[in-house]
Motif scaffolding. Structure first.
Motif, PDB file in Angstrom:
ATOM      1  N   PHE A   1       0.834  -1.194   0.000  1.00 33.18           N
ATOM      2  CA  PHE A   1       0.000   0.000   0.000  1.00 33.18           C
ATOM      3  C   PHE A   1       0.872   1.249   0.000  1.00 33.18           C
ATOM      4  CE2 PHE A   1      -3.028  -3.188   1.079  1.00 33.18           C
ATOM      5  CZ  PHE A   1      -4.154  -2.768   0.398  1.00 33.18           C
ATOM      6  N   ASP A   2       0.357   2.280  -0.662  1.00 31.93           N
ATOM      7  CA  ASP A   2       1.080   3.549  -0.793  1.00 31.93           C
ATOM      8  C   ASP A   2       0.917   4.362   0.489  1.00 31.93           C
ATOM      9  OD1 ASP A   2       1.686   2.886  -3.434  1.00 31.93           O
ATOM     10  OD2 ASP A   2      -0.150   3.823  -4.184  1.00 31.93           O
ATOM     11  N   ASN A   3       1.929   4.314   1.329  1.00 29.72           N
ATOM     12  CA  ASN A   3       1.917   5.098   2.553  1.00 29.72           C
ATOM     13  C   ASN A   3       3.344   5.276   3.044  1.00 29.72           C
ATOM     14  OD1 ASN A   3       2.636   2.742   4.096  1.00 29.72           O
ATOM     15  ND2 ASN A   3       0.505   2.121   3.988  1.00 29.72           N
ATOM     16  N   TRP A   4       3.512   6.024   4.078  1.00 28.93           N
ATOM     17  CA  TRP A   4       4.858   6.322   4.591  1.00 28.93           C
ATOM     18  C   TRP A   4       5.577   5.064   5.048  1.00 28.93           C
ATOM     19  CZ3 TRP A   4       6.414   5.097   9.454  1.00 28.93           C
ATOM     20  CH2 TRP A   4       5.424   4.787  10.373  1.00 28.93           C
ATOM     21  N   PHE A   5       4.836   4.097   5.589  1.00 24.29           N
ATOM     22  CA  PHE A   5       5.472   2.887   6.112  1.00 24.29           C
ATOM     23  C   PHE A   5       6.128   2.079   4.997  1.00 24.29           C
ATOM     24  CE2 PHE A   5       5.400  -1.444   7.923  1.00 24.29           C
ATOM     25  CZ  PHE A   5       6.151  -1.198   9.063  1.00 24.29           C
ATOM     26  N   SER A   6       5.422   1.918   3.877  1.00 25.19           N
ATOM     27  CA  SER A   6       6.002   1.162   2.764  1.00 25.19           C
ATOM     28  C   SER A   6       7.152   1.930   2.113  1.00 25.19           C
ATOM     29  CB  SER A   6       4.934   0.793   1.735  1.00 25.19           C
ATOM     30  OG  SER A   6       4.367   1.944   1.175  1.00 25.19           O
ATOM     31  N   LYS A   7       7.115   3.256   2.210  1.00 22.34           N
ATOM     32  CA  LYS A   7       8.237   4.051   1.692  1.00 22.34           C
ATOM     33  C   LYS A   7       9.442   3.961   2.623  1.00 22.34           C
ATOM     34  CE  LYS A   7       5.480   7.159  -1.037  1.00 22.34           C
ATOM     35  NZ  LYS A   7       4.119   7.416  -0.770  1.00 22.34           N
ATOM     36  N   LEU A   8       9.174   3.855   3.919  1.00 22.49           N
ATOM     37  CA  LEU A   8      10.237   3.735   4.909  1.00 22.49           C
ATOM     38  C   LEU A   8      10.928   2.375   4.829  1.00 22.49           C
ATOM     39  CD1 LEU A   8      11.600   5.059   7.413  1.00 22.49           C
ATOM     40  CD2 LEU A   8       9.863   3.921   8.794  1.00 22.49           C
ATOM     41  N   LEU A   9      10.147   1.330   4.602  1.00 19.43           N
ATOM     42  CA  LEU A   9      10.677  -0.036   4.537  1.00 19.43           C
ATOM     43  C   LEU A   9      10.303  -0.692   3.207  1.00 19.43           C
ATOM     44  CD1 LEU A   9       9.668  -1.109   8.147  1.00 19.43           C
ATOM     45  CD2 LEU A   9      11.966  -0.545   7.356  1.00 19.43           C
ATOM     46  N   PRO A  10      10.851  -0.190   2.098  1.00 21.10           N
ATOM     47  CA  PRO A  10      10.486  -0.775   0.802  1.00 21.10           C
ATOM     48  C   PRO A  10      10.875  -2.253   0.736  1.00 21.10           C
ATOM     49  CG  PRO A  10      12.329   0.759   0.568  1.00 21.10           C
ATOM     50  CD  PRO A  10      11.864   0.834   1.985  1.00 21.10           C
ATOM     51  N   GLY A  11       9.993  -3.045   0.171  1.00 17.89           N
ATOM     52  CA  GLY A  11      10.248  -4.477   0.040  1.00 17.89           C
ATOM     53  C   GLY A  11       9.872  -5.275   1.266  1.00 17.89           C
ATOM     54  N   VAL A  12       9.657  -4.609   2.402  1.00 19.92           N
ATOM     55  CA  VAL A  12       9.305  -5.313   3.641  1.00 19.92           C
ATOM     56  C   VAL A  12       7.807  -5.203   3.908  1.00 19.92           C
ATOM     57  CG1 VAL A  12       9.667  -5.373   6.142  1.00 19.92           C
ATOM     58  CG2 VAL A  12      11.594  -4.943   4.611  1.00 19.92           C
ATOM     59  N   ALA A  13       7.259  -4.030   3.652  1.00 20.95           N
ATOM     60  CA  ALA A  13       5.852  -3.751   3.962  1.00 20.95           C
ATOM     61  C   ALA A  13       4.947  -4.290   2.863  1.00 20.95           C
ATOM     62  CB  ALA A  13       5.647  -2.252   4.146  1.00 20.95           C
ATOM     63  N   LYS A  14       4.860  -5.618   2.778  1.00 15.39           N
ATOM     64  CA  LYS A  14       4.004  -6.235   1.765  1.00 15.39           C
ATOM     65  C   LYS A  14       3.256  -7.402   2.395  1.00 15.39           C
ATOM     66  CE  LYS A  14       7.872  -8.939  -0.019  1.00 15.39           C
ATOM     67  NZ  LYS A  14       8.708  -9.196  -1.179  1.00 15.39           N
ATOM     68  N   GLY A  15       2.105  -7.695   1.840  1.00 16.69           N
ATOM     69  CA  GLY A  15       1.289  -8.767   2.381  1.00 16.69           C
ATOM     70  C   GLY A  15       0.886  -9.765   1.313  1.00 16.69           C
ATOM     71  N   ASP A  16       0.667 -10.994   1.753  1.00 20.62           N
ATOM     72  CA  ASP A  16       0.202 -12.060   0.861  1.00 20.62           C
ATOM     73  C   ASP A  16      -1.243 -11.836   0.456  1.00 20.62           C
ATOM     74  OD1 ASP A  16       2.075 -14.219   2.818  1.00 20.62           O
ATOM     75  OD2 ASP A  16       2.320 -14.145   0.647  1.00 20.62           O
ATOM     76  N   TYR A  17      -1.526 -12.012  -0.814  1.00 22.75           N
ATOM     77  CA  TYR A  17      -2.879 -11.967  -1.360  1.00 22.75           C
ATOM     78  C   TYR A  17      -2.978 -13.195  -2.251  1.00 22.75           C
ATOM     79  CZ  TYR A  17      -7.014 -10.081  -3.807  1.00 22.75           C
ATOM     80  OH  TYR A  17      -8.260  -9.888  -4.343  1.00 22.75           O
ATOM     81  N   TRP A  18      -3.524 -14.270  -1.699  1.00 26.37           N
ATOM     82  CA  TRP A  18      -3.625 -15.525  -2.438  1.00 26.37           C
ATOM     83  C   TRP A  18      -5.056 -15.712  -2.923  1.00 26.37           C
ATOM     84  CZ3 TRP A  18      -0.534 -20.145  -0.054  1.00 26.37           C
ATOM     85  CH2 TRP A  18       0.826 -19.798   0.008  1.00 26.37           C
ATOM     86  N   ILE A  19      -5.209 -15.838  -4.218  1.00 23.74           N
ATOM     87  CA  ILE A  19      -6.533 -16.110  -4.791  1.00 23.74           C
ATOM     88  C   ILE A  19      -6.731 -17.615  -4.719  1.00 23.74           C
ATOM     89  CG2 ILE A  19      -8.019 -15.881  -6.818  1.00 23.74           C
ATOM     90  CD1 ILE A  19      -6.167 -13.479  -7.642  1.00 23.74           C
ATOM     91  N   LEU A  20      -7.580 -18.023  -3.794  1.00 26.43           N
ATOM     92  CA  LEU A  20      -7.812 -19.440  -3.522  1.00 26.43           C
ATOM     93  C   LEU A  20      -8.775 -20.056  -4.521  1.00 26.43           C
ATOM     94  CD1 LEU A  20      -8.325 -18.989   0.319  1.00 26.43           C
ATOM     95  CD2 LEU A  20      -6.194 -19.594  -0.858  1.00 26.43           C
ATOM     96  N   TYR A  21      -9.720 -19.248  -4.964  1.00 19.94           N
ATOM     97  CA  TYR A  21     -10.755 -19.736  -5.878  1.00 19.94           C
ATOM     98  C   TYR A  21     -11.349 -18.544  -6.610  1.00 19.94           C
ATOM     99  CZ  TYR A  21     -15.386 -21.162  -7.445  1.00 19.94           C
ATOM    100  OH  TYR A  21     -16.495 -21.384  -8.205  1.00 19.94           O
ATOM    101  N   VAL A  22     -11.626 -18.730  -7.877  1.00 20.52           N
ATOM    102  CA  VAL A  22     -12.411 -17.771  -8.651  1.00 20.52           C
ATOM    103  C   VAL A  22     -13.261 -18.602  -9.605  1.00 20.52           C
ATOM    104  CG1 VAL A  22     -10.614 -17.367 -10.400  1.00 20.52           C
ATOM    105  CG2 VAL A  22     -12.363 -15.634 -10.007  1.00 20.52           C
ATOM    106  N   ASP A  23     -14.545 -18.290  -9.698  1.00 19.61           N
ATOM    107  CA  ASP A  23     -15.409 -19.098 -10.564  1.00 19.61           C
ATOM    108  C   ASP A  23     -15.104 -18.820 -12.034  1.00 19.61           C
ATOM    109  OD1 ASP A  23     -17.261 -17.105 -11.787  1.00 19.61           O
ATOM    110  OD2 ASP A  23     -17.953 -16.820  -9.746  1.00 19.61           O
ATOM    111  N   ASP A  24     -15.616 -19.668 -12.903  1.00 16.27           N
ATOM    112  CA  ASP A  24     -15.314 -19.583 -14.337  1.00 16.27           C
ATOM    113  C   ASP A  24     -15.699 -18.244 -14.966  1.00 16.27           C
ATOM    114  OD1 ASP A  24     -14.307 -22.147 -14.276  1.00 16.27           O
ATOM    115  OD2 ASP A  24     -16.177 -23.076 -14.943  1.00 16.27           O
ATOM    116  N   LYS A  25     -16.734 -17.609 -14.436  1.00 17.71           N
ATOM    117  CA  LYS A  25     -17.198 -16.338 -14.993  1.00 17.71           C
ATOM    118  C   LYS A  25     -16.581 -15.127 -14.291  1.00 17.71           C
ATOM    119  CE  LYS A  25     -21.570 -18.222 -16.556  1.00 17.71           C
ATOM    120  NZ  LYS A  25     -23.029 -18.130 -16.476  1.00 17.71           N
ATOM    121  N   TYR A  26     -15.722 -15.367 -13.309  1.00 16.86           N
ATOM    122  CA  TYR A  26     -15.095 -14.312 -12.522  1.00 16.86           C
ATOM    123  C   TYR A  26     -16.140 -13.431 -11.830  1.00 16.86           C
ATOM    124  CZ  TYR A  26     -10.450 -15.578 -14.084  1.00 16.86           C
ATOM    125  OH  TYR A  26      -9.264 -16.255 -14.289  1.00 16.86           O
ATOM    126  N   HIS A  27     -17.148 -14.095 -11.241  1.00 17.05           N
ATOM    127  CA  HIS A  27     -18.192 -13.401 -10.487  1.00 17.05           C
ATOM    128  C   HIS A  27     -18.003 -13.529  -8.991  1.00 17.05           C
ATOM    129  CE1 HIS A  27     -21.322 -13.365 -13.995  1.00 17.05           C
ATOM    130  NE2 HIS A  27     -20.263 -12.645 -14.243  1.00 17.05           N
TER     131      HIS A  27
END
Length: 191
Positions: A108-134
């Motif tokens: 996310f774009d904020n002072w914390f990620s600018k202060l610690l680039p490469g560290v301030a990141k989180g996992d976003y795992w797409i576990l499932y998405v239906d065939d129509k992407y609904h």
């Protein structure tokens, strides 16, 4: 000031979620394998989520994703409080492993990620998405975070139960889910 607190808490939650391990001997959740990020982009309504500090005041949330020419994904998360106030956090998502589009790092774009680039990141795992992407299930490897997403603010009960079953099969505690407050209930839910 509330936006700053939201952004700080969001970053802390994503960092802690990204760094935590799922425990000895436990398997990581299975992901969707291949996600067409072009089809995934657009507006998603959060139908439910596991409790988390940075969304503690959210009654309704939505995420907006847009695929950028460099292959990254622009992220805009919006949260509506019971008072009707909108809070926003923006950032960027990038694939964790080249060619594998179901596991992303979000910064996310904020002072914390600018202060610690490469560290301030989180996992976003797409576990499932239906065939129509609904509809989609999104979580993280330690199962602390889970979001049930849809292109519409509500879905039929049978579809909802199917998504809950998929989440339970992956080891997520669906009994703790916080559900989206319906539009008609927003006024009545005000403190």
């Amino acid at each position: 000031m509330k936006q700053l607190h939201l952004l700080l808490a969001l970053c802390a939650g994503l960092i802690l979620g990204g760094c935590a391990s799922s425990g000895a001997g436990s398997l990581e959740p299975k992901t969707a394998n291949s996600v067409d990020l072009k089809r995934y982009q657009g507006k998603w309504y959060e139908l439910a989520r596991l409790p988390m500090y940075f969304q503690r005041d959210c009654a309704q949330s939505e995420a907006h994703y847009n695929l950028k020419p460099d292959g990254s994904v622009g992220v805009l998360n919006r949260c509506r409080t019971l008072e009707g106030e909108w809070q926003e956090a923006s950032g960027t998502a990038n694939v964790q492993v080249p060619g594998k589009t179901d596991k992303l790092w979000v910064v996310f774009d904020n002072w914390f990620s600018k202060l610690l680039p490469g560290v301030a990141k989180g996992d976003y795992w797409i576990l499932y998405v239906d065939d129509k992407y609904h509809t989609a299930l999104v979580g993280n490897p330690d199962r602390k975070y889970l979001w049930i997403l849809s292109r519409t603010p509500t879905i039929p009960a049978l579809q909802r139960e199917s998504l809950l079953a998929k989440a339970r099969q992956q080891g997520y505690d669906t009994q703790r889910l916080i559900w989206r407050v319906a539009d008609k209930d927003m006024a009545a839910a005000k403190p």
